[in-house]
Each structure stands twice: as structure tokens, then as C-alpha cells.
Design a protein around this motif. Sequence first.
Motif, PDB file in Angstrom:
ATOM      1  N   VAL A  13       5.853 -25.036  -2.575  1.00  0.00           N
ATOM      2  CA  VAL A  13       7.194 -25.091  -2.882  1.00  0.00           C
ATOM      3  C   VAL A  13       8.073 -24.182  -2.276  1.00  0.00           C
ATOM      4  N   ASP A  14       7.802 -22.889  -2.391  1.00  0.00           N
ATOM      5  CA  ASP A  14       8.534 -21.819  -1.742  1.00  0.00           C
ATOM      6  C   ASP A  14       7.744 -20.570  -1.344  1.00  0.00           C
ATOM      7  N   PHE A  15       8.386 -20.031  -0.374  1.00  0.00           N
ATOM      8  CA  PHE A  15       7.684 -18.802   0.346  1.00  0.00           C
ATOM      9  C   PHE A  15       8.882 -17.778   0.334  1.00  0.00           C
ATOM     10  N   GLN A  16       8.734 -16.614  -0.433  1.00  0.00           N
ATOM     11  CA  GLN A  16       9.841 -15.551  -0.070  1.00  0.00           C
ATOM     12  C   GLN A  16       9.145 -14.368   0.269  1.00  0.00           C
ATOM     13  N   TRP A  17       9.535 -13.383   1.063  1.00  0.00           N
ATOM     14  CA  TRP A  17       9.115 -12.129   1.121  1.00  0.00           C
ATOM     15  C   TRP A  17      10.115 -11.119   1.237  1.00  0.00           C
ATOM     16  N   LYS A  18       9.717  -9.862   0.910  1.00  0.00           N
ATOM     17  CA  LYS A  18      10.706  -8.544   1.424  1.00  0.00           C
ATOM     18  C   LYS A  18      10.202  -7.526   1.692  1.00  0.00           C
ATOM     19  N   LEU A  19      10.762  -6.602   2.566  1.00  0.00           N
ATOM     20  CA  LEU A  19      10.241  -5.390   2.978  1.00  0.00           C
ATOM     21  C   LEU A  19      10.450  -4.383   2.079  1.00  0.00           C
ATOM     22  N   GLY A  20       9.702  -3.400   1.467  1.00  0.00           N
ATOM     23  CA  GLY A  20       9.980  -2.362   0.627  1.00  0.00           C
ATOM     24  C   GLY A  20       9.407  -1.014   0.956  1.00  0.00           C
ATOM     25  N   MET A  21       9.781  -0.221   0.312  1.00  0.00           N
ATOM     26  CA  MET A  21       9.316   1.315   0.740  1.00  0.00           C
ATOM     27  C   MET A  21       9.238   1.985  -0.600  1.00  0.00           C
ATOM     28  N   ALA A  22       7.753   2.507  -0.826  1.00  0.00           N
ATOM     29  CA  ALA A  22       7.211   3.212  -1.933  1.00  0.00           C
ATOM     30  C   ALA A  22       7.631   4.508  -1.671  1.00  0.00           C
ATOM     31  N   VAL A  23       8.420   5.286  -2.491  1.00  0.00           N
ATOM     32  CA  VAL A  23       8.795   6.648  -2.338  1.00  0.00           C
ATOM     33  C   VAL A  23       8.083   7.418  -3.105  1.00  0.00           C
ATOM     34  N   SER A  24       7.759   7.139  -4.311  1.00  0.00           N
ATOM     35  CA  SER A  24       7.159   7.927  -5.159  1.00  0.00           C
ATOM     36  C   SER A  24       6.233   7.311  -6.267  1.00  0.00           C
ATOM     37  N   SER A  25       5.401   7.795  -6.952  1.00  0.00           N
ATOM     38  CA  SER A  25       4.806   6.944  -8.120  1.00  0.00           C
ATOM     39  C   SER A  25       4.455   8.170  -9.195  1.00  0.00           C
ATOM     40  N   ASP A  26       3.843   7.893 -10.380  1.00  0.00           N
ATOM     41  CA  ASP A  26       3.301   8.751 -11.365  1.00  0.00           C
ATOM     42  C   ASP A  26       2.542   9.983 -10.849  1.00  0.00           C
ATOM     43  N   SER A  27       1.590   9.423  -9.947  1.00  0.00           N
ATOM     44  CA  SER A  27       0.700  10.288  -9.483  1.00  0.00           C
ATOM     45  C   SER A  27       0.753  10.839  -8.309  1.00  0.00           C
ATOM     46  N   CYS A  28       1.742  10.607  -7.420  1.00  0.00           N
ATOM     47  CA  CYS A  28       2.231  11.041  -6.187  1.00  0.00           C
ATOM     48  C   CYS A  28       3.699  11.333  -5.898  1.00  0.00           C
ATOM     49  N   GLN A  75       4.868 -29.097 -12.443  1.00  0.00           N
ATOM     50  CA  GLN A  75       5.078 -27.844 -12.747  1.00  0.00           C
ATOM     51  C   GLN A  75       5.329 -26.741 -11.903  1.00  0.00           C
ATOM     52  N   VAL A  76       6.128 -25.919 -11.774  1.00  0.00           N
ATOM     53  CA  VAL A  76       6.302 -25.032 -10.771  1.00  0.00           C
ATOM     54  C   VAL A  76       5.951 -23.535 -11.422  1.00  0.00           C
ATOM     55  N   LYS A  77       4.964 -22.856 -10.791  1.00  0.00           N
ATOM     56  CA  LYS A  77       4.755 -21.706 -11.371  1.00  0.00           C
ATOM     57  C   LYS A  77       5.004 -20.445 -10.096  1.00  0.00           C
ATOM     58  N   ASN A  78       5.290 -19.151 -10.567  1.00  0.00           N
ATOM     59  CA  ASN A  78       5.608 -18.327  -9.451  1.00  0.00           C
ATOM     60  C   ASN A  78       4.382 -17.322  -9.387  1.00  0.00           C
ATOM     61  N   LYS A  79       3.716 -16.988  -8.250  1.00  0.00           N
ATOM     62  CA  LYS A  79       2.895 -16.098  -8.011  1.00  0.00           C
ATOM     63  C   LYS A  79       3.315 -14.915  -7.337  1.00  0.00           C
ATOM     64  N   SER A  80       3.165 -13.798  -7.402  1.00  0.00           N
ATOM     65  CA  SER A  80       3.815 -12.698  -6.808  1.00  0.00           C
ATOM     66  C   SER A  80       2.747 -11.579  -6.445  1.00  0.00           C
ATOM     67  N   PHE A  81       2.710 -10.921  -5.513  1.00  0.00           N
ATOM     68  CA  PHE A  81       1.866  -9.987  -4.868  1.00  0.00           C
ATOM     69  C   PHE A  81       2.527  -9.001  -3.815  1.00  0.00           C
ATOM     70  N   GLU A  82       1.849  -7.896  -3.496  1.00  0.00           N
ATOM     71  CA  GLU A  82       2.356  -6.836  -2.705  1.00  0.00           C
ATOM     72  C   GLU A  82       1.167  -6.644  -1.613  1.00  0.00           C
ATOM     73  N   MET A  83       1.627  -6.602  -0.444  1.00  0.00           N
ATOM     74  CA  MET A  83       0.542  -6.198   0.531  1.00  0.00           C
ATOM     75  C   MET A  83       0.915  -5.089   1.538  1.00  0.00           C
ATOM     76  N   THR A  84       0.086  -4.512   2.074  1.00  0.00           N
ATOM     77  CA  THR A  84       0.639  -3.399   3.111  1.00  0.00           C
ATOM     78  C   THR A  84       1.060  -4.246   4.419  1.00  0.00           C
ATOM     79  N   ILE A  85       1.623  -3.512   5.606  1.00  0.00           N
ATOM     80  CA  ILE A  85       2.129  -4.076   6.628  1.00  0.00           C
ATOM     81  C   ILE A  85       0.924  -4.834   7.247  1.00  0.00           C
TER      82      ILE A  85
END
Length: 70
Positions: free
Chosen positions: A5-20, A40-50
Amino acid sequence: MKMLVDFQWKLGMAVSSDSCRSLKYPYVAVLLKVADHSGQVKNKSFEMTIPQFQNFYRQFKEIAAVIETV
């Protein structure tokens, strides 16, 4: 059969985490809205490297080209 139904994406930058303390790597966050056979519409989200997103985009274009020939 499910329908995209819809496809959205955004670019992000990971700057820190608990372990790094300093990561500084770009990623793409993707949100898909998919409808099942009942509508019935369901949202599926995930992250990918470039590189993963570039490959995903290439495959999506190939699929679209095949669909256009049908």
C-alpha cells in the motif's frame, strides 16, 4: 495475497550505542504498509545498511520492469 500500500524510507545516522561510544554509520529505515486479502493494513519496518538498500532498490526496479511487461 498481500498488496503493498505504501513504501516510506528515510536516511539516518547511528552515532552511538550501549556497547559502542561512536558508531557514525549511515542506515536506511524502511516502513512498508501491506494490506492482506481482507484489506487490513499492517506496518512492517526494518533497517538496512546503504549497500543493502541499494541492492533492495535495484531488485525493486527489476520487479517493476517485469510487471510493466505483463
